[in-house]
Design an enzyme around this catalytic site. Structure first.
Site, PDB file in Angstrom:
ATOM      1  N   LYS A 181       0.820  -1.222   0.000  1.00  0.00           N
ATOM      2  CA  LYS A 181       0.000   0.000   0.000  1.00  0.00           C
ATOM      3  C   LYS A 181       0.845   1.260   0.000  1.00  0.00           C
ATOM      4  CE  LYS A 181      -4.359  -2.007   1.104  1.00  0.00           C
ATOM      5  NZ  LYS A 181      -5.371  -2.369   2.098  1.00  0.00           N
ATOM      6  N   ARG A 189      -3.327 -10.266   4.911  1.00  0.00           N
ATOM      7  CA  ARG A 189      -3.800 -10.305   3.516  1.00  0.00           C
ATOM      8  C   ARG A 189      -2.692  -9.728   2.641  1.00  0.00           C
ATOM      9  NH1 ARG A 189      -6.088  -7.130  -0.300  1.00  0.00           N
ATOM     10  NH2 ARG A 189      -7.724  -8.048  -1.569  1.00  0.00           N
TER      11      ARG A 189
HETATM   12  N1  HH2 Z   1      -7.350  -4.116   0.733  1.00  0.00           N
HETATM   13  C1  HH2 Z   1      -7.673  -4.173  -0.575  1.00  0.00           C
HETATM   14  C2  HH2 Z   1      -8.778  -4.935  -0.999  1.00  0.00           C
HETATM   15  N2  HH2 Z   1      -9.521  -5.630  -0.110  1.00  0.00           N
HETATM   16  N3  HH2 Z   1      -9.943  -6.329   2.107  1.00  0.00           N
HETATM   17  C3  HH2 Z   1      -9.646  -6.287   3.411  1.00  0.00           C
HETATM   18  N4  HH2 Z   1     -10.371  -6.988   4.286  1.00  0.00           N
HETATM   19  N5  HH2 Z   1      -8.590  -5.544   3.884  1.00  0.00           N
HETATM   20  C4  HH2 Z   1      -7.799  -4.809   3.042  1.00  0.00           C
HETATM   21  O1  HH2 Z   1      -6.868  -4.114   3.537  1.00  0.00           O
HETATM   22  C5  HH2 Z   1      -8.096  -4.816   1.647  1.00  0.00           C
HETATM   23  C6  HH2 Z   1      -9.199  -5.603   1.207  1.00  0.00           C
HETATM   24  C7  HH2 Z   1      -6.831  -3.456  -1.572  1.00  0.00           C
HETATM   25  O2  HH2 Z   1      -5.822  -4.298  -2.095  1.00  0.00           O
HETATM   26  P1  HH2 Z   1      -5.913  -5.048  -3.507  1.00  0.00           P
HETATM   27  O3  HH2 Z   1      -6.974  -6.083  -3.507  1.00  0.00           O
HETATM   28  O4  HH2 Z   1      -4.576  -5.554  -3.907  1.00  0.00           O
HETATM   29  O5  HH2 Z   1      -6.251  -3.879  -4.526  1.00  0.00           O
HETATM   30  P2  HH2 Z   1      -7.574  -3.456  -5.297  1.00  0.00           P
HETATM   31  O6  HH2 Z   1      -8.607  -3.073  -4.296  1.00  0.00           O
HETATM   32  O7  HH2 Z   1      -7.125  -2.294  -6.143  1.00  0.00           O
HETATM   33  O8  HH2 Z   1      -8.019  -4.638  -6.110  1.00  0.00           O
END
Ligand code: HH2
Length: 281
Positions: free
Chosen positions: A223, A259
């Site tokens: 992040k 995660r």
């Molecule tokens: N962060 C993201 C997405 N989902 N869910 C939870 N529970 N906690 C988190 O910190 C979280 C999440 C963002 O990361 P990523 O899936 O890699 O990116 P994007 O939302 O752009 O797909």
């Protein structure tokens, strides 16, 4: 400390779970477009399981700052073949669906998912019933507003206290709607409506979110607040060392689920941090 996800019961008293991320999206902040093709997503899932992931979080909607909602029908079009194939190959794998749509969650549970990761903490009223009926694990995350609006106001009086009290109230709402307490995990939502300083403070004070006795999930992987700290201005894939430092801090603070995008490395970092935590007792 037990985290029940349908038929799989995790004893997290002395254990940390690594949740590998599979983004079946064209636009995720760090790996958008790489796993939109079902073959690539399934291959990614197998790689993460081989790397030691305890569970996989599969999502079809980016929730990066400024992103627009993806209609449930489109989410399901992306997810269905991927879930079906992973389930066929590895029925034992614990799959989480990353969605705020009750409709998508219900379909994914029908395909064998064992966890619903809801970044809106039951924003859709139908979500609690869907999860309660299935006995699935449920991740309740703190976010201010929606992904589209969340970075407009990131000021808090005491960010940790506000997040802790919000998560307590969503846990109570989930229980009132029939979700078993032992199915719920709580997540401060690093980067979701937080400044870089707010995300850092939450990471440093995770232990204060443990009062409910529910496991805390932390998603700090790659992040942008990490890049602010290191001064790196390259792509998010280059944030591995910073992400591992964050993972170790989270475990040291008592987080039980990480995660992450980089599973093999995080498994090792988490082992060291967990062992140090045990040795400190
Ligand atoms: N962060 C993201 C997405 N989902 N869910 C939870 N529970 N906690 C988190 O910190 C979280 C999440 C963002 O990361 P990523 O899936 O890699 O990116 P994007 O939302 O752009 O797909």
């Amino acid at each position: 400390m037990i985290w029940r996800c349908r038929d799989v019961v995790h004893d997290l008293t002395d254990r940390v779970l690594v949740m590998g991320i599979v983004n079946v999206t064209p636009d995720s902040f760090s790996d958008g477009g790489r796993y939109l093709d079902p073959d690539a997503a399934v291959e990614r899932a197998h790689r993460l399981l081989a790397d030691g992931a305890d569970l996989l979080d599969i999502g079809a909607e980016s929730t990066r700052p400024g992103s627009a909602a993806v209609p449930p029908a489109e989410q399901w079009r992306r997810l269905a073949p991927v879930l079906a194939r992973i389930r066929g190959d590895r029925p034992d794998a614990v799959l989480s669906v990353d969605t705020r749509s009750a409709d998508v969650a219900e379909r994914a549970l029908g395909e064998g998912a064992r966890v619903v990761n809801d970044v809106t903490a039951l924003g859709e009223p139908a979500m609690a019933g869907v999860v309660a009926r299935s006995g699935a694990g449920l991740v309740l995350m703190h976010m201010r507003g929606t992904p589209e609006t969340m970075q407009r106001d990131t000021t808090y009086g005491d960010v940790t206290a506000e997040v802790a009290s919000y998560l307590e109230s969503r846990l109570a709402a989930a229980e009132a709607a029939g979700v078993r307490r032992e199915c719920v995990a709580l997540d401060p939502g690093i980067g979701f409506g937080k400044s870089a300083g707010g995300s850092l403070e939450l990471l440093a004070r995770i232990s204060e979110l443990s009062a409910s006795g529910r496991p805390v999930l932390v998603g700090a992987s790659r992040k942008s607040f990490l890049a602010r700290l290191t001064g790196d201005d390259g792509p998010p894939e280059g944030r591995l060392a910073a992400s591992l430092a964050a993972a170790a801090i989270a475990v040291w603070q008592g987080a039980r689920i990480l995660r992450v995008h980089d599973v093999a490395e995080t498994v090792r970092a988490a082992r060291v941090a967990s062992a140090a935590r045990r040795a400190a007792r």
